[in-house]
Design a protein around this motif. Structure first.
Motif, mmCIF file in Angstrom:
data_model
loop_
_atom_site.group_PDB
_atom_site.id
_atom_site.type_symbol
_atom_site.label_atom_id
_atom_site.label_comp_id
_atom_site.label_asym_id
_atom_site.label_seq_id
_atom_site.Cartn_x
_atom_site.Cartn_y
_atom_site.Cartn_z
ATOM 1 N N TYR A 1 -2.237 6.505 0.085
ATOM 2 C CA TYR A 1 -3.584 6.132 -0.326
ATOM 3 C C TYR A 1 -3.463 5.017 -1.361
ATOM 4 O O TYR A 1 -2.357 4.544 -1.630
ATOM 5 C CB TYR A 1 -4.356 7.353 -0.870
ATOM 6 C CG TYR A 1 -3.610 8.129 -1.932
ATOM 7 C CD1 TYR A 1 -3.882 7.949 -3.275
ATOM 8 C CD2 TYR A 1 -2.610 9.041 -1.587
ATOM 9 C CE1 TYR A 1 -3.195 8.652 -4.258
ATOM 10 C CE2 TYR A 1 -1.915 9.752 -2.556
ATOM 11 C CZ TYR A 1 -2.205 9.546 -3.887
ATOM 12 O OH TYR A 1 -1.512 10.247 -4.843
ATOM 13 N N ASN A 2 -4.568 4.598 -1.935
ATOM 14 C CA ASN A 2 -4.575 3.410 -2.781
ATOM 15 C C ASN A 2 -5.074 3.676 -4.198
ATOM 16 O O ASN A 2 -5.871 4.587 -4.411
ATOM 17 C CB ASN A 2 -5.468 2.331 -2.155
ATOM 18 C CG ASN A 2 -5.009 1.950 -0.782
ATOM 19 O OD1 ASN A 2 -5.324 2.637 0.189
ATOM 20 N ND2 ASN A 2 -4.265 0.882 -0.675
ATOM 21 N N ARG A 3 -4.620 2.821 -5.112
ATOM 22 C CA ARG A 3 -5.190 2.735 -6.451
ATOM 23 C C ARG A 3 -5.578 1.280 -6.674
ATOM 24 O O ARG A 3 -4.755 0.376 -6.527
ATOM 25 C CB ARG A 3 -4.196 3.175 -7.527
ATOM 26 C CG ARG A 3 -4.844 3.185 -8.924
ATOM 27 C CD ARG A 3 -3.947 3.757 -9.968
ATOM 28 N NE ARG A 3 -2.922 2.771 -10.314
ATOM 29 C CZ ARG A 3 -1.990 2.954 -11.244
ATOM 30 N NH1 ARG A 3 -1.936 4.098 -11.906
ATOM 31 N NH2 ARG A 3 -1.097 2.027 -11.494
ATOM 32 N N ILE A 4 -6.851 1.085 -6.993
ATOM 33 C CA ILE A 4 -7.388 -0.255 -7.218
ATOM 34 C C ILE A 4 -8.118 -0.222 -8.554
ATOM 35 O O ILE A 4 -8.986 0.637 -8.772
ATOM 36 C CB ILE A 4 -8.359 -0.663 -6.093
ATOM 37 C CG1 ILE A 4 -7.673 -0.514 -4.733
ATOM 38 C CG2 ILE A 4 -8.870 -2.085 -6.299
ATOM 39 C CD1 ILE A 4 -8.622 -0.452 -3.560
ATOM 40 N N ASN A 5 -7.785 -1.139 -9.440
ATOM 41 C CA ASN A 5 -8.398 -1.181 -10.775
ATOM 42 C C ASN A 5 -8.336 0.191 -11.459
ATOM 43 O O ASN A 5 -9.324 0.663 -12.027
ATOM 44 C CB ASN A 5 -9.842 -1.682 -10.708
ATOM 45 C CG ASN A 5 -9.928 -3.118 -10.253
ATOM 46 O OD1 ASN A 5 -8.946 -3.852 -10.279
ATOM 47 N ND2 ASN A 5 -11.104 -3.528 -9.814
ATOM 48 N N ASN A 6 -7.198 0.843 -11.349
ATOM 49 C CA ASN A 6 -6.949 2.153 -11.969
ATOM 50 C C ASN A 6 -7.818 3.285 -11.436
ATOM 51 O O ASN A 6 -7.951 4.319 -12.071
ATOM 52 C CB ASN A 6 -7.058 2.063 -13.503
ATOM 53 C CG ASN A 6 -5.930 1.244 -14.086
ATOM 54 O OD1 ASN A 6 -4.781 1.376 -13.668
ATOM 55 N ND2 ASN A 6 -6.242 0.384 -15.034
ATOM 56 N N LYS A 7 -8.401 3.108 -10.242
ATOM 57 C CA LYS A 7 -9.154 4.176 -9.581
ATOM 58 C C LYS A 7 -8.452 4.496 -8.258
ATOM 59 O O LYS A 7 -8.046 3.588 -7.530
ATOM 60 C CB LYS A 7 -10.600 3.733 -9.301
ATOM 61 C CG LYS A 7 -11.429 3.578 -10.554
ATOM 62 C CD LYS A 7 -12.835 3.138 -10.233
ATOM 63 C CE LYS A 7 -13.608 4.326 -9.724
ATOM 64 N NZ LYS A 7 -15.047 4.028 -9.540
ATOM 65 N N TYR A 8 -8.329 5.771 -7.957
ATOM 66 C CA TYR A 8 -7.671 6.203 -6.724
ATOM 67 C C TYR A 8 -8.694 6.326 -5.605
ATOM 68 O O TYR A 8 -9.796 6.841 -5.811
ATOM 69 C CB TYR A 8 -6.972 7.548 -6.931
ATOM 70 C CG TYR A 8 -5.786 7.444 -7.860
ATOM 71 C CD1 TYR A 8 -4.523 7.087 -7.379
ATOM 72 C CD2 TYR A 8 -5.928 7.678 -9.222
ATOM 73 C CE1 TYR A 8 -3.447 6.982 -8.233
ATOM 74 C CE2 TYR A 8 -4.848 7.571 -10.084
ATOM 75 C CZ TYR A 8 -3.610 7.219 -9.578
ATOM 76 O OH TYR A 8 -2.534 7.104 -10.425
ATOM 77 N N PHE A 9 -8.303 5.852 -4.419
ATOM 78 C CA PHE A 9 -9.142 5.923 -3.226
ATOM 79 C C PHE A 9 -8.298 6.425 -2.063
ATOM 80 O O PHE A 9 -7.287 5.816 -1.730
ATOM 81 C CB PHE A 9 -9.720 4.545 -2.881
ATOM 82 C CG PHE A 9 -10.630 3.985 -3.937
ATOM 83 C CD1 PHE A 9 -11.969 4.350 -3.972
ATOM 84 C CD2 PHE A 9 -10.150 3.108 -4.898
ATOM 85 C CE1 PHE A 9 -12.819 3.835 -4.943
ATOM 86 C CE2 PHE A 9 -10.989 2.584 -5.866
ATOM 87 C CZ PHE A 9 -12.321 2.953 -5.888
ATOM 88 N N ASP A 10 -8.727 7.510 -1.469
ATOM 89 C CA ASP A 10 -8.066 8.047 -0.275
ATOM 90 C C ASP A 10 -9.078 8.003 0.871
ATOM 91 O O ASP A 10 -9.929 8.866 0.996
ATOM 92 C CB ASP A 10 -7.588 9.474 -0.509
ATOM 93 C CG ASP A 10 -6.833 10.035 0.686
ATOM 94 O OD1 ASP A 10 -6.720 9.327 1.720
ATOM 95 O OD2 ASP A 10 -6.368 11.176 0.592
ATOM 96 N N LEU A 11 -8.969 6.974 1.684
ATOM 97 C CA LEU A 11 -9.945 6.764 2.753
ATOM 98 C C LEU A 11 -9.637 7.570 4.008
ATOM 99 O O LEU A 11 -10.420 7.543 4.952
ATOM 100 C CB LEU A 11 -10.060 5.272 3.067
ATOM 101 C CG LEU A 11 -10.490 4.419 1.870
ATOM 102 C CD1 LEU A 11 -10.665 2.966 2.272
ATOM 103 C CD2 LEU A 11 -11.751 4.944 1.231
ATOM 104 N N THR A 12 -8.517 8.283 4.022
ATOM 105 C CA THR A 12 -8.178 9.109 5.191
ATOM 106 C C THR A 12 -8.089 10.591 4.851
ATOM 107 O O THR A 12 -7.575 11.381 5.640
ATOM 108 C CB THR A 12 -6.858 8.638 5.836
ATOM 109 O OG1 THR A 12 -5.792 8.794 4.898
ATOM 110 C CG2 THR A 12 -6.944 7.194 6.303
ATOM 111 N N GLU A 13 -8.622 11.000 3.719
ATOM 112 C CA GLU A 13 -8.542 12.405 3.322
ATOM 113 C C GLU A 13 -9.274 13.325 4.294
ATOM 114 O O GLU A 13 -8.968 14.517 4.378
ATOM 115 C CB GLU A 13 -9.056 12.615 1.904
ATOM 116 C CG GLU A 13 -10.543 12.388 1.741
ATOM 117 C CD GLU A 13 -10.998 12.510 0.299
ATOM 118 O OE1 GLU A 13 -10.366 13.255 -0.477
ATOM 119 O OE2 GLU A 13 -11.978 11.853 -0.041
#
Length: 133
Positions: free
Chosen positions: A64-76
């Motif tokens: 998953y990703n971290r962008i601008n210190n926020k975590y995003f899991d688009l496949t959860e």
């Protein structure tokens, strides 16, 4: 809701229309996010930068990703039980081990065909094609 979160929500809509057997051999109509984590993390990283992270699951590594210190899991949504995120730093190279060039290019091409220039930050440059969602 901040601007980045709105952009990620829009991107998730695009991804849901884009995931297919071409982007993961584990894809099904009932679980379209299945097997899409590595390839999705790579495409999200192409678009918004940031870092790729991983966490162990019973099925193996989940990316998953971290962008601008926020975590995003688009496949959860592929999981039926709650994920315990360990937020272990990963890399593009490691996430690519979860996919292949054909699947990566297939997903990237269709996602970019849906995106409009004003839905993105300054990157990824003019190579993004205009399209409709």
């Amino acid at each position: 809701m901040d601007n980045l979160t709105l952009k990620i929500e829009y991107l998730l809509k695009v991804l849901k229309k884009s995931w297919s057997l071409n982007s993961s051999s584990k894809w099904t109509m009932n679980n379209p996010a299945k097997g899409q984590c590595g390839v999705t993390a790579l495409v999200v990283n192409d678009i918004y930068g940031g870092e790729i992270f991983k966490t162990p699951t019973p099925e193996g590594w989940h990316f998953y990703n971290r962008i601008n210190n926020k975590y995003f899991d688009l496949t959860e949504s592929q999981f039926t039980s709650k994920i315990i995120y360990l937020n272990m730093p990963s890399s593009r190279e490691e996430a690519f081990l979860d996919t292949n060039g054909i699947q990566y290019n297939a997903l990237k091409q269709i996602v970019y065909s849906y995106l409009t220039d004003d839905s993105l930050p300054c990157r990824p440059s003019p190579s993004v094609k205009k399209g409709n969602l």
